[in-house]
Design a protein around this motif. Sequence first.
Motif, PDB file in Angstrom:
ATOM      1  N   ILE A  32      -1.131  -9.199   2.045  1.00  0.00           N
ATOM      2  CA  ILE A  32      -0.791  -8.750   0.822  1.00  0.00           C
ATOM      3  C   ILE A  32       0.175  -7.614   1.698  1.00  0.00           C
ATOM      4  N   SER A  33       1.334  -6.941   0.853  1.00  0.00           N
ATOM      5  CA  SER A  33       2.041  -6.295   1.319  1.00  0.00           C
ATOM      6  C   SER A  33       3.096  -6.416   0.186  1.00  0.00           C
ATOM      7  N   ASP A  34       3.588  -4.327   0.352  1.00  0.00           N
ATOM      8  CA  ASP A  34       4.259  -4.219  -0.257  1.00  0.00           C
ATOM      9  C   ASP A  34       2.850  -4.324  -2.566  1.00  0.00           C
ATOM     10  N   GLY A  35       2.176  -4.305  -2.514  1.00  0.00           N
ATOM     11  CA  GLY A  35       2.073  -4.572  -3.420  1.00  0.00           C
ATOM     12  C   GLY A  35       2.064  -5.610  -4.080  1.00  0.00           C
ATOM     13  N   ARG A  36       2.405  -6.478  -2.859  1.00  0.00           N
ATOM     14  CA  ARG A  36       2.109  -8.237  -3.355  1.00  0.00           C
ATOM     15  C   ARG A  36       1.678  -9.547  -2.552  1.00  0.00           C
ATOM     16  N   ILE A  37       1.738 -10.681  -2.648  1.00  0.00           N
ATOM     17  CA  ILE A  37       0.826 -11.551  -2.210  1.00  0.00           C
ATOM     18  C   ILE A  37       2.142 -12.178  -1.017  1.00  0.00           C
ATOM     19  N   GLY A  48      -0.641 -14.869 -11.420  1.00  0.00           N
ATOM     20  CA  GLY A  48      -1.463 -14.909 -10.403  1.00  0.00           C
ATOM     21  C   GLY A  48      -1.609 -15.097  -9.042  1.00  0.00           C
ATOM     22  N   VAL A  49      -2.178 -15.674  -8.275  1.00  0.00           N
ATOM     23  CA  VAL A  49      -2.640 -15.728  -7.041  1.00  0.00           C
ATOM     24  C   VAL A  49      -1.693 -16.564  -6.527  1.00  0.00           C
ATOM     25  N   MET A  50      -0.327 -16.541  -6.443  1.00  0.00           N
ATOM     26  CA  MET A  50       1.093 -16.779  -5.409  1.00  0.00           C
ATOM     27  C   MET A  50       1.620 -15.948  -5.289  1.00  0.00           C
ATOM     28  N   VAL A  51       2.148 -16.517  -3.835  1.00  0.00           N
ATOM     29  CA  VAL A  51       2.975 -15.642  -2.385  1.00  0.00           C
ATOM     30  C   VAL A  51       4.175 -15.239  -4.081  1.00  0.00           C
ATOM     31  N   GLY A  52       4.552 -14.176  -3.812  1.00  0.00           N
ATOM     32  CA  GLY A  52       4.761 -13.299  -4.162  1.00  0.00           C
ATOM     33  C   GLY A  52       5.067 -12.353  -5.791  1.00  0.00           C
ATOM     34  N   ASN A  53       3.672 -12.932  -5.784  1.00  0.00           N
ATOM     35  CA  ASN A  53       2.862 -12.078  -7.599  1.00  0.00           C
ATOM     36  C   ASN A  53       2.533 -10.540  -7.139  1.00  0.00           C
ATOM     37  N   ALA A  54       2.633 -10.009  -8.030  1.00  0.00           N
ATOM     38  CA  ALA A  54       1.405  -9.310  -7.995  1.00  0.00           C
ATOM     39  C   ALA A  54      -0.069  -9.312  -7.175  1.00  0.00           C
TER      40      ALA A  54
END
Length: 413
Positions: free
Chosen positions: A25-30, A362-368
Amino acid sequence: MSLFTCDLILRGALLDKETPEDIAISDGRIASIGADLPAAGAVEIDLGGRVVLPGFVDSHIHLDKACLLCRCQHTSGGLKGAIAAVSQLKAEFTADDVYERGRRVVEQAILQGTMHMRAHTEVDPRAGLRSFNAIKQLKSEYRSCLDLQSCVFPQEGLTNDPGASELLLEALSNGADLLGGCPYTDTAPYEQLNWLFKTARDFDVDLDLHLDFDLDPSGSLLDEVCRLTDQTGWHNRVAVGHATKLAAMTEPSFTAHVARLKASGVAVTALPSTDLYLNGRDIGSLSPRGIAPVHLLAEQGITCSIATNNVLNPFTPFGDCSLLRMANLYANCMHLSPDDFDACLSLITHSAARLMGLSDYGVMVGNAADLVVLDATNRLEAFGAIAQPLLGFKSGKQTFERPPARLFRETAK
Ligand SMILES: [Zn+2]
């Protein structure tokens, strides 16, 4: 040296694959999902292969009239009795009182893994804007843990309640996110629906209606809602809650309504605890379940959700704000099998998020990075056993912790 940086790594998270993975997790995103991700100086938490789901979505709850059990005489009058009991109390609600009861529910919901919520709040001459203002304060004060949508609606009718429409317009001008309705308590339900759709268009807001709430298969307003949705161009912006006539229709009528809802992009929310508690009381020992079969609607591509509705009040004298328990209750009542458990989970996660118009979900790269960790190492068992939420992360920041229960057993020497 790795160029990959992140703030937090959750190791050993069981997502939808057979084996656990890491979530960075980086900057609140996956930022990344995969096996053995580099630590890159991040804080690491080992989840031990536990199930991780996106934060739960409660698309329909009443914070303003929650936690009233101690204040009401027990009502056994069904829906009408519950509305009358709350109507009496409502005139005495202060903003502080609503805030305090709402706060209890919001905090409990957060601890149960809920991260998005749509609060339906009564706005009428008895409540004025006091409840609405209290919910607005909750929305602001808990925003780091919970995204709260404020939906204002006239519980006791609109056309028959002078002053209600002006107050609703005032709420919409002062921060309400969307408009609700309740045509079944209105003396002129079609007129109410017309006003709601016109006002939704004027303010460019979505609609979420309490629709029908009985087991008489005739007189459904679903057709009219779909007609107005088409006319307004409000596809995928209208939801209906309860809609329990769908639980009482003949197969051909049900099929026709499903096709109509799908064509108009109207979403449906089942509220299992309230629907079970209030419906079918006059039928006796063979009382039907009386819940709209939203899993069948979802199978046909209709956006659906399962939600809490009421907590500890005359409409539903039960509730712990656990959406996982609510979806489990639904599955149990509707004869669903483990093959259906994932679809049920979607009704409190992905499908409910669609209903609320959430993006980045949702648990995907780029999402919150809105994640809940359950005390289970298997998805089916997590659902079937109502696994306890152990940890929550909202936009990558931890929002709660519930240590697993510990057993102390004396062993024979
Ligand atoms: Zn409701």
